[in-house]
Write a protein that holds these residues in place. Structure first.
Motif, mmCIF file in Angstrom:
data_model
loop_
_atom_site.group_PDB
_atom_site.id
_atom_site.type_symbol
_atom_site.label_atom_id
_atom_site.label_comp_id
_atom_site.label_asym_id
_atom_site.label_seq_id
_atom_site.Cartn_x
_atom_site.Cartn_y
_atom_site.Cartn_z
ATOM 1 N N ILE A 24 0.862 -1.224 0.042
ATOM 2 C CA ILE A 24 -0.025 0.037 -0.014
ATOM 3 C C ILE A 24 0.910 1.323 -0.185
ATOM 4 N N GLY A 25 0.453 2.119 -0.696
ATOM 5 C CA GLY A 25 1.454 3.354 -0.891
ATOM 6 C C GLY A 25 0.575 4.648 -1.567
ATOM 7 N N VAL A 26 1.281 5.790 -1.959
ATOM 8 C CA VAL A 26 0.990 6.858 -2.530
ATOM 9 C C VAL A 26 1.271 6.852 -3.859
ATOM 10 N N THR A 171 4.228 1.683 -18.319
ATOM 11 C CA THR A 171 5.640 1.063 -18.356
ATOM 12 C C THR A 171 6.429 1.690 -17.055
ATOM 13 N N GLY A 172 7.207 1.140 -16.396
ATOM 14 C CA GLY A 172 8.100 1.810 -15.444
ATOM 15 C C GLY A 172 9.240 1.141 -14.814
ATOM 16 N N ILE A 173 10.107 1.633 -14.057
ATOM 17 C CA ILE A 173 11.210 0.906 -13.145
ATOM 18 C C ILE A 173 10.929 1.208 -11.704
ATOM 19 N N SER A 174 11.192 0.130 -10.956
ATOM 20 C CA SER A 174 10.897 0.379 -9.683
ATOM 21 C C SER A 174 12.213 -0.180 -8.808
ATOM 22 N N GLY A 183 9.347 3.972 -7.296
ATOM 23 C CA GLY A 183 9.408 3.944 -8.850
ATOM 24 C C GLY A 183 8.950 5.158 -9.355
ATOM 25 N N MET A 184 9.068 4.998 -10.997
ATOM 26 C CA MET A 184 8.441 6.016 -11.881
ATOM 27 C C MET A 184 8.006 5.321 -13.048
ATOM 28 N N GLU A 185 6.905 5.820 -13.617
ATOM 29 C CA GLU A 185 6.192 5.124 -14.678
ATOM 30 C C GLU A 185 6.017 6.214 -15.808
ATOM 31 N N VAL A 186 5.731 5.670 -16.854
ATOM 32 C CA VAL A 186 5.165 6.602 -17.874
ATOM 33 C C VAL A 186 3.944 5.813 -18.615
ATOM 34 N N SER A 187 2.893 6.576 -18.912
ATOM 35 C CA SER A 187 1.572 6.045 -19.390
ATOM 36 C C SER A 187 1.196 6.738 -20.469
ATOM 37 N N GLY A 188 0.428 6.106 -21.320
ATOM 38 C CA GLY A 188 -0.433 6.642 -22.390
ATOM 39 C C GLY A 188 -2.024 6.734 -21.639
ATOM 40 N N LEU A 189 -2.865 7.597 -22.441
ATOM 41 C CA LEU A 189 -4.132 7.626 -21.776
ATOM 42 C C LEU A 189 -5.030 7.749 -23.032
ATOM 43 N N PHE A 190 -6.210 6.729 -23.126
ATOM 44 C CA PHE A 190 -7.211 6.995 -24.047
ATOM 45 C C PHE A 190 -8.291 7.332 -23.272
ATOM 46 N N VAL A 191 -9.143 8.276 -23.560
ATOM 47 C CA VAL A 191 -10.106 8.658 -22.623
ATOM 48 C C VAL A 191 -11.470 8.919 -23.511
ATOM 49 N N VAL A 214 4.785 8.978 -10.167
ATOM 50 C CA VAL A 214 5.910 8.411 -9.316
ATOM 51 C C VAL A 214 5.036 7.718 -8.123
ATOM 52 N N PHE A 215 5.707 6.992 -7.519
ATOM 53 C CA PHE A 215 4.939 6.203 -6.288
ATOM 54 C C PHE A 215 6.024 5.736 -5.080
ATOM 55 N N VAL A 216 5.539 5.701 -4.138
ATOM 56 C CA VAL A 216 6.051 4.961 -2.800
ATOM 57 C C VAL A 216 5.328 3.954 -2.413
ATOM 58 N N SER A 217 5.700 2.983 -1.943
ATOM 59 C CA SER A 217 4.598 1.918 -1.226
ATOM 60 C C SER A 217 5.543 1.037 -0.281
ATOM 61 N N TYR A 218 4.515 0.384 0.773
ATOM 62 C CA TYR A 218 5.169 -0.299 1.908
ATOM 63 C C TYR A 218 4.513 -1.732 1.790
#
Length: 232
Positions: A24-26, A171-174, A183-191, A214-218
């Motif tokens: 769980i994280g932000v 897609t991303g790296i953690s 980690g950090m990820e890049v995403s596309g968006l179809f809306v 960007v995210f941080v989880s525990y």
């Protein structure tokens, strides 16, 4: 024979269960995409269930600054001149969003992980009378000279119900240290969106460019040192 099969099945399942993790994280997505269908300044919480080292299921609840809009272009050709008319509209508002998705993991080293997958986002907002800003823009441009000869911008307060849905491949790296995963990820968006006012209903389906997260989880599991080493 049945006892032997049960023992083999148990021995097979125990290592799989030992690799299960719950995180769980932000999450945060700063403004990154300039299009009229992007969301920016998104912040929320994310829960991730990883049944094994190869995949994980993601669930999140967040609030984002949503910009929903659409535009149309019409060409007119005359004997002496030709021109184009651009008609666009957009609404910018804060909206709650819930998401669910799946990701696949690929270990690059003991602590570094590359991953990819897809999220599905859904949001809904209802506004009170005259509480939502609606922007309507019309512009005319000469095809021959490229000069702008007409422009109109109107801002009005309206009552509207907004339904928002998006498909967000990523897609991303953690990197993971003990229980902390960041980690950090890049995403596309179809809306796809539906904006229903008391006067009319507007629909749009657009490609929304790219978003950065960007995210941080525990890790919340009570793991032994041996189990912790297995998931790392």
């Amino acid at each position: 024979m049945k006892m032997l099969i049960a023992i083999v099945a148990l021995l097979y399942c125990v290592p799989l269960y030992a690799q299960q993790t719950h995180e769980i994280g932000v999450i945060a997505e700063p403004i990154f995409s300039p299009t009229d269908v992007a969301h920016g300044r998104r912040i929320g919480i994310q829960y991730k269930y990883q049944p094994d080292t190869k995949k994980a299921y993601r669930f999140s609840a967040s609030v984002a600054k949503i910009r929903i809009g659409s535009w149309e272009e019409a060409h007119y050709y005359g004997k002496d001149t030709s021109f184009s008319v651009y008609n666009s509209w957009y609404i910018s508002t804060n909206m709650p969003i819930v998401s669910t998705g799946i990701q696949w993991n690929k270990k690059l080293s003991k602590r570094i992980n590359w991953y990819y997958g897809t999220d599905v986002n859904v949001g809904f907002k209802t506004s009170k009378r005259d509480s939502l800003a609606f922007f309507d823009l019309i512009a005319g441009r000469s095809v021959n000279t490229g000069s702008l000869f007409y422009y109109s911008s109107q801002r009005s307060e309206i009552q509207a119900n907004i339904f928002y849905s998006g498909l967000q491949p990523f897609t991303g790296i953690s990197a993971k240290w003990n229980r902390i995963n960041t980690g950090m990820e890049v995403s596309g968006l179809f809306v796809g969106s539906i904006v229903a006012t008391i006067h009319e209903q507007k629909k749009s389906f657009e490609w929304g460019g790219f978003n950065l997260r960007v995210f941080v989880s525990y890790t919340i599991d009570n793991m032994s040192k041996k189990q912790a080493a297995a998931v790392q």
